[in-house]
Design a protein around this motif. Structure first.
Motif, PDB file in Angstrom:
ATOM      1  N   UNK A  51      -5.048   7.053   2.508  1.00 27.93           N
ATOM      2  CA  UNK A  51      -5.641   8.670   2.361  1.00 27.93           C
ATOM      3  C   UNK A  51      -4.509   9.569   1.877  1.00 27.93           C
ATOM      4  N   UNK A  52      -3.277   9.269   2.003  1.00 25.59           N
ATOM      5  CA  UNK A  52      -2.175  10.051   1.444  1.00 25.59           C
ATOM      6  C   UNK A  52      -2.095   9.647   0.017  1.00 25.59           C
ATOM      7  N   UNK A  53      -2.291   8.507  -0.592  1.00 23.20           N
ATOM      8  CA  UNK A  53      -2.472   8.170  -1.940  1.00 23.20           C
ATOM      9  C   UNK A  53      -3.294   9.020  -2.502  1.00 23.20           C
ATOM     10  N   UNK A  54      -4.753   9.373  -1.946  1.00 20.36           N
ATOM     11  CA  UNK A  54      -5.715   9.965  -2.733  1.00 20.36           C
ATOM     12  C   UNK A  54      -5.382  11.355  -2.493  1.00 20.36           C
TER      13      UNK A  54
ATOM     14  N   UNK B 258      -3.821   1.495  -4.195  1.00 21.92           N
ATOM     15  CA  UNK B 258      -3.815   1.050  -2.675  1.00 21.92           C
ATOM     16  C   UNK B 258      -5.187   1.010  -1.963  1.00 21.92           C
ATOM     17  N   UNK B 259      -6.188   1.421  -2.438  1.00 16.96           N
ATOM     18  CA  UNK B 259      -7.330   1.321  -1.744  1.00 16.96           C
ATOM     19  C   UNK B 259      -8.083  -0.189  -2.038  1.00 16.96           C
ATOM     20  N   UNK B 260      -7.691  -0.827  -3.174  1.00 18.44           N
ATOM     21  CA  UNK B 260      -8.232  -1.950  -3.363  1.00 18.44           C
ATOM     22  C   UNK B 260      -7.455  -3.142  -2.676  1.00 18.44           C
ATOM     23  N   UNK B 261      -6.132  -2.844  -2.457  1.00 20.69           N
ATOM     24  CA  UNK B 261      -5.284  -3.747  -1.294  1.00 20.69           C
ATOM     25  C   UNK B 261      -5.963  -3.583  -0.061  1.00 20.69           C
TER      26      UNK B 261
ATOM     27  N   UNK C 133      -3.744   5.929 -11.215  1.00 21.74           N
ATOM     28  CA  UNK C 133      -4.478   4.866 -10.680  1.00 21.74           C
ATOM     29  C   UNK C 133      -3.817   4.325  -9.351  1.00 21.74           C
ATOM     30  N   UNK C 134      -2.639   4.951  -8.767  1.00 26.39           N
ATOM     31  CA  UNK C 134      -2.019   4.368  -7.645  1.00 26.39           C
ATOM     32  C   UNK C 134      -3.006   4.303  -6.526  1.00 26.39           C
TER      33      UNK C 134
ATOM     34  N   UNK D  32       0.890  -1.095  -0.097  1.00 24.89           N
ATOM     35  CA  UNK D  32       0.025   0.054   0.008  1.00 24.89           C
ATOM     36  C   UNK D  32       1.065   1.221   0.041  1.00 24.89           C
ATOM     37  N   UNK D  33       2.130   1.275   0.977  1.00 28.22           N
ATOM     38  CA  UNK D  33       2.879   2.381   0.857  1.00 28.22           C
ATOM     39  C   UNK D  33       3.505   2.778  -0.377  1.00 28.22           C
TER      40      UNK D  33
END
Length: 199
Positions: free
Chosen positions: A84-87, A55-58, A50-51, A40-41
């Motif tokens: 959250x950080x990814x978004x 991350x959310x899918x995992x 799409x990152x 995820x990180x």
């Protein structure tokens, strides 16, 4: 930690191999929360298209595994914060809404008794930052609303929800980016509130 642009994909492939081997009876490669959070990180730190979705899918996959009885796959605060950080770093439409929805999910899980997903200042700041960078209508209002929610939680005894200077600055920045006619007044009001709280 590699800077290879394919790093997140390679990390996810390795995680998939771990799951396959574990399913075949190899207990020593049983993926746990550390394994999932590393992937995820990796997605969260990449700026690939799409990152955030990956991350959310995992994270969602972890939730399903946990619900099926895999206690070692229970997502913790770090997993949620990374998503959250990814978004927050994503430039996609609706990114701020997704970040806030995940924060709300954390709060729901915490209220249900999951202490490991207790939202803290880092989580809140990431969501406020997502709104601050958003170009959507009402972004500054949402950023300030989340800050006010933090203040209420802190007043209610949630020490880990105490908004710091960085969070106030992010909310002020949201108003600075806003085209709202009241933006200067709102930004100044937040500054005054910060000065009152921290002297």
């Amino acid at each position: 930690r590699s800077r290879d642009k394919n790093a997140p994909k390679r990390a996810e492939v390795l995680l998939g191999k771990m799951e396959t081997l574990y399913g075949q009876g190899y207990e020593d490669v049983r993926p746990d929360v550390i394994s999932f959070n590393a992937v995820i990180n990796a997605w969260a730190k990449s700026r690939e298209n799409g990152a955030a979705q990956r991350a959310e899918a995992i994270l969602n996959h972890m939730m399903k595994l946990h619900e099926s009885g895999r206690e070692d796959c229970s997502p913790n605060e770090k997993c949620f914060t990374s998503v959250i950080d990814a978004w927050a770093k994503s430039r996609e439409n609706g990114a701020a809404q997704r970040a806030e929805a995940i924060l709300e999910h954390m709060e729901q899980l915490h209220q249900q008794g999951l202490e490991d997903v207790r939202p803290n200042t880092i989580c809140f700041n990431s969501v406020i930052n997502a709104w601050a960078k958003s170009r959507e209508n009402g972004a500054a209002q949402r950023a300030e609303a989340i800050l006010n929610h933090m203040l209420k939680l802190h007043e209610g005894g949630r020490k880990e929800c105490c908004p710091d200077t960085a969070i106030f600055n992010t909310a002020i920045d949201a108003w600075a980016r806003s085209r709202d006619k009241d933006a200067p007044k709102r930004a100044e009001a937040l500054l005054a509130k910060m000065e009152t709280l921290y002297g």
